[in-house]
Scaffold this active site. Structure first.
Site, PDB file in Angstrom:
ATOM      1  CE  LYS A  42      35.498 -31.801  95.199  1.00  0.00           C
ATOM      2  NZ  LYS A  42      34.868 -31.603  94.170  1.00  0.00           N
ATOM      3  N   GLY A  43      33.395 -30.429 101.887  1.00  0.00           N
ATOM      4  CA  GLY A  43      32.333 -29.789 102.471  1.00  0.00           C
ATOM      5  C   GLY A  43      32.727 -29.054 103.659  1.00  0.00           C
ATOM      6  CG  ASP A  99      31.222 -31.021 106.168  1.00  0.00           C
ATOM      7  OD1 ASP A  99      31.582 -32.233 106.532  1.00  0.00           O
ATOM      8  OD2 ASP A  99      30.603 -31.237 104.848  1.00  0.00           O
ATOM      9  CG  ASP A 102      25.482 -38.524 109.501  1.00  0.00           C
ATOM     10  OD1 ASP A 102      24.489 -39.424 110.145  1.00  0.00           O
ATOM     11  OD2 ASP A 102      24.723 -38.230 108.443  1.00  0.00           O
ATOM     12  CG  ASP A 158      28.128 -32.365  98.239  1.00  0.00           C
ATOM     13  OD1 ASP A 158      28.090 -32.702  97.272  1.00  0.00           O
ATOM     14  OD2 ASP A 158      28.538 -32.721  99.218  1.00  0.00           O
TER      15      ASP A 158
END
Length: 179
Positions: A42-43, A99, A102, A158
């Protein structure tokens, strides 16, 4: 600023300006093509929506929902596909819109999977890159911002399904996620 944020890292204006710049570069690189643009839910949803609005080339849209985090702040090291693509990627140019990169685990797995499914090419567009956290040999082809190693929220990102609505990227206070 939201009370759970330590500070704003990237403002709404900075985000909008840089997303447009990157989208215009991608648009030029794919000017004679019609790629499949895959948003990672969803990010990426807010970034994805803003990004595709700046494209002039014809594109098809699709989404995947994957997770390697669960409810924690650190990757579990296991990729779970919650929603797969509706479209076939065989012979297609695919642009993954994510999004944040990392450790690189999620994108390394997704890129390999789409290549194994026969995509003609797989390119990665990321909003944020935490380069110092990279554990897998993967990098984005187009990146908006390289950021320091902070836990960030907002603009779709989020923590436990909260803070996605914030129009900026903020650094979440440690007291929120280290309970």
């Amino acid at each position: 600023m939201h009370k759970d944020c330590e500070r704003i890292m990237l403002t709404e204006e900075q985000l909008r300006s840089r997303v447009k710049e990157v989208a215009l570069v991608v648009d030029e690189d794919y000017k004679d093509k019609s790629p499949l643009v895959v948003g990672i839910l969803k990010g990426s949803i807010i970034f994805y929506a803003d990004f595709i609005r700046f494209l002039s080339m014809p594109v098809e849209l699709d989404f995947m929902a994957v997770s390697s985090y669960g409810s924690g702040a650190v990757s579990s090291g296991n990729l779970k596909i919650k929603k797969d693509l509706d479209k076939d990627v065989k012979g297609r140019d695919v642009i993954i819109v994510e999004d944040i990169i990392d450790s690189g685990f999620t994108l390394a797995c997704l890129k390999r999977m789409l290549e194994e499914r026969g995509a003609a090419s797989v390119k990665i567009v990321t909003l944020l890159d935490k380069a110092e956290r990279r554990e897998y040999d993967i990098k984005s082809d187009y990146n908006c911002f390289i950021i320091e190693n902070e836990f960030v929220v907002g603009y779709g990102l989020d923590y436990n399904e909260q803070y996605r609505h914030l129009p900026y990227i903020g650094i979440l206070k440690r007291s929120v996620y280290e309970k």
